[in-house]
Design a protein around this motif. Structure first.
Motif, short mmCIF file in Angstrom:
data_model
loop_
_atom_site.label_atom_id
_atom_site.label_comp_id
_atom_site.label_asym_id
_atom_site.label_seq_id
_atom_site.Cartn_x
_atom_site.Cartn_y
_atom_site.Cartn_z
N VAL A 123 44.24 5.93 59.87
CA VAL A 123 44.44 7.34 59.51
C VAL A 123 43.91 7.66 58.12
CG1 VAL A 123 46.37 7.72 61.09
CG2 VAL A 123 46.83 6.94 58.76
N PHE A 124 43.70 6.63 57.29
CA PHE A 124 43.14 6.85 55.95
C PHE A 124 42.53 5.55 55.45
CE2 PHE A 124 43.42 6.43 51.35
CZ PHE A 124 42.75 7.57 50.95
N THR A 125 41.40 5.67 54.79
CA THR A 125 40.81 4.53 54.09
C THR A 125 39.94 5.04 52.94
OG1 THR A 125 39.54 2.47 54.25
CG2 THR A 125 38.76 4.34 55.57
N THR A 126 39.80 4.18 51.94
CA THR A 126 38.87 4.47 50.85
C THR A 126 37.54 3.75 51.06
OG1 THR A 126 39.79 2.63 49.57
CG2 THR A 126 40.72 4.84 49.17
N SER A 127 37.40 3.02 52.17
CA SER A 127 36.20 2.24 52.46
C SER A 127 35.06 3.13 52.95
CB SER A 127 36.50 1.17 53.51
OG SER A 127 35.31 0.55 53.92
N GLU A 128 34.03 3.27 52.13
CA GLU A 128 32.87 4.07 52.51
C GLU A 128 32.13 3.44 53.68
OE1 GLU A 128 30.37 4.98 49.19
OE2 GLU A 128 31.92 6.15 48.19
N SER A 129 32.12 2.11 53.77
CA SER A 129 31.40 1.47 54.87
C SER A 129 32.08 1.76 56.21
CB SER A 129 31.25 -0.04 54.64
OG SER A 129 32.50 -0.67 54.65
N LEU A 154 34.01 4.42 56.85
CA LEU A 154 33.85 5.86 57.09
C LEU A 154 32.40 6.23 57.42
CD1 LEU A 154 36.13 7.26 54.26
CD2 LEU A 154 36.63 7.17 56.72
N GLY A 155 31.47 5.34 57.10
CA GLY A 155 30.07 5.61 57.40
C GLY A 155 29.46 6.72 56.58
N THR A 156 29.92 6.89 55.35
CA THR A 156 29.46 8.01 54.53
C THR A 156 27.96 7.95 54.21
OG1 THR A 156 30.10 6.83 52.52
CG2 THR A 156 31.71 8.36 53.45
N ARG A 157 27.36 6.79 54.31
CA ARG A 157 25.92 6.67 54.03
C ARG A 157 25.07 6.67 55.30
NH1 ARG A 157 26.00 2.56 48.85
NH2 ARG A 157 27.30 3.94 47.62
N ARG A 158 25.71 6.82 56.44
CA ARG A 158 24.98 6.88 57.70
C ARG A 158 24.61 8.34 58.00
NH1 ARG A 158 29.05 3.79 61.82
NH2 ARG A 158 29.95 2.39 60.27
N MET A 159 23.55 8.53 58.80
CA MET A 159 23.24 9.87 59.27
C MET A 159 24.42 10.35 60.11
SD MET A 159 19.14 9.65 60.14
CE MET A 159 19.50 9.43 61.83
N ARG A 160 24.68 11.65 60.09
CA ARG A 160 25.88 12.22 60.72
C ARG A 160 26.12 11.72 62.16
NH1 ARG A 160 29.57 15.42 59.28
NH2 ARG A 160 28.53 16.33 57.49
N LYS A 176 40.20 -7.12 66.44
CA LYS A 176 39.03 -6.43 66.97
C LYS A 176 39.08 -4.98 66.48
CE LYS A 176 36.80 -4.88 71.19
NZ LYS A 176 36.92 -4.80 72.65
N ASN A 177 38.01 -4.54 65.86
CA ASN A 177 37.89 -3.15 65.40
C ASN A 177 36.93 -2.42 66.33
OD1 ASN A 177 39.44 -4.04 63.29
ND2 ASN A 177 37.87 -3.77 61.74
N GLU A 178 37.23 -1.13 66.60
CA GLU A 178 36.36 -0.31 67.44
C GLU A 178 36.18 1.07 66.81
OE1 GLU A 178 37.26 -1.54 71.96
OE2 GLU A 178 38.89 -0.46 70.98
N GLU A 179 34.95 1.57 66.92
CA GLU A 179 34.64 2.93 66.49
C GLU A 179 33.67 3.52 67.49
OE1 GLU A 179 32.63 2.58 62.68
OE2 GLU A 179 30.71 2.33 63.68
N TRP A 180 33.64 4.85 67.56
CA TRP A 180 32.73 5.54 68.47
C TRP A 180 31.80 6.43 67.66
CZ3 TRP A 180 37.45 3.84 69.54
CH2 TRP A 180 37.65 3.17 70.74
N VAL A 181 30.50 6.39 68.00
CA VAL A 181 29.49 7.20 67.32
C VAL A 181 28.70 7.98 68.37
CG1 VAL A 181 29.31 5.63 65.35
CG2 VAL A 181 27.80 5.30 67.31
N LEU A 182 27.72 8.74 67.93
CA LEU A 182 26.88 9.57 68.81
C LEU A 182 27.75 10.47 69.69
CD1 LEU A 182 24.11 7.02 69.83
CD2 LEU A 182 23.94 8.88 68.17
#
Length: 133
Positions: free
Chosen positions: A19-25, A27-33, A53-59
């Motif tokens: 629900v919250f993190t300070t980790s830019e990696s 959060l993907g702040t340097r990735r294209m939207r 196991k960590n999971e995230e969804w993109v696109l």
């Protein structure tokens, strides 16, 4: 902390939602939207097997990225060495390089919330969604 030795607690195992993190990696702040993770970032921990196991969804939620890790507890009962084993980008699974490691200390754990701090100073706040999958 209501759980003095979180690594030894059955509360640690389960499916957690970030629900919250300070980790830019993370959060993907340097990735294209389109390649930034959607709001739902999950972590499954199995304390008995010492795995995560960590999971995230993109696109727009069409592609699932994941990472699997082995956890090695330290003697303080709150800290683990995290050894990343495999990265997944959609259907593509890649072995993690030997240098892919980290340290995570759980500073707060109850039956609904977990707060941890990484070795790079990042803070992670997660809420429990249920049992590990």
């Amino acid at each position: 902390n209501p759980t003095p030795k979180p690594n030894e607690s059955p509360l640690l195992s389960g499916r957690w939602r970030l629900v919250f993190t300070t980790s830019e990696s993370i959060l993907g702040t340097r990735r294209m939207r389109p390649f930034r993770p959607r709001r739902r970032i999950l972590q499954d921990i199995n304390a008995g097997k010492l795995t995560a196991k960590n999971e995230e969804w993109v696109l727009g939620g069409l592609l699932r990225n994941s990472v699997r890790a082995k956890l090695e507890p330290r003697d303080d009962g709150a800290t683990v060495d995290v050894i990343f084993k495999r990265f997944g980008i959609g259907w593509l699974k890649l072995p993690a390089p030997k240098s892919a490691r980290g340290v995570l200390t759980t500073t707060y754990l109850d039956d609904e919330m977990r707060i941890s701090r990484g070795d790079r100073g990042n803070v992670f706040i997660l809420v429990k969604e249920g049992p590990s999958k």
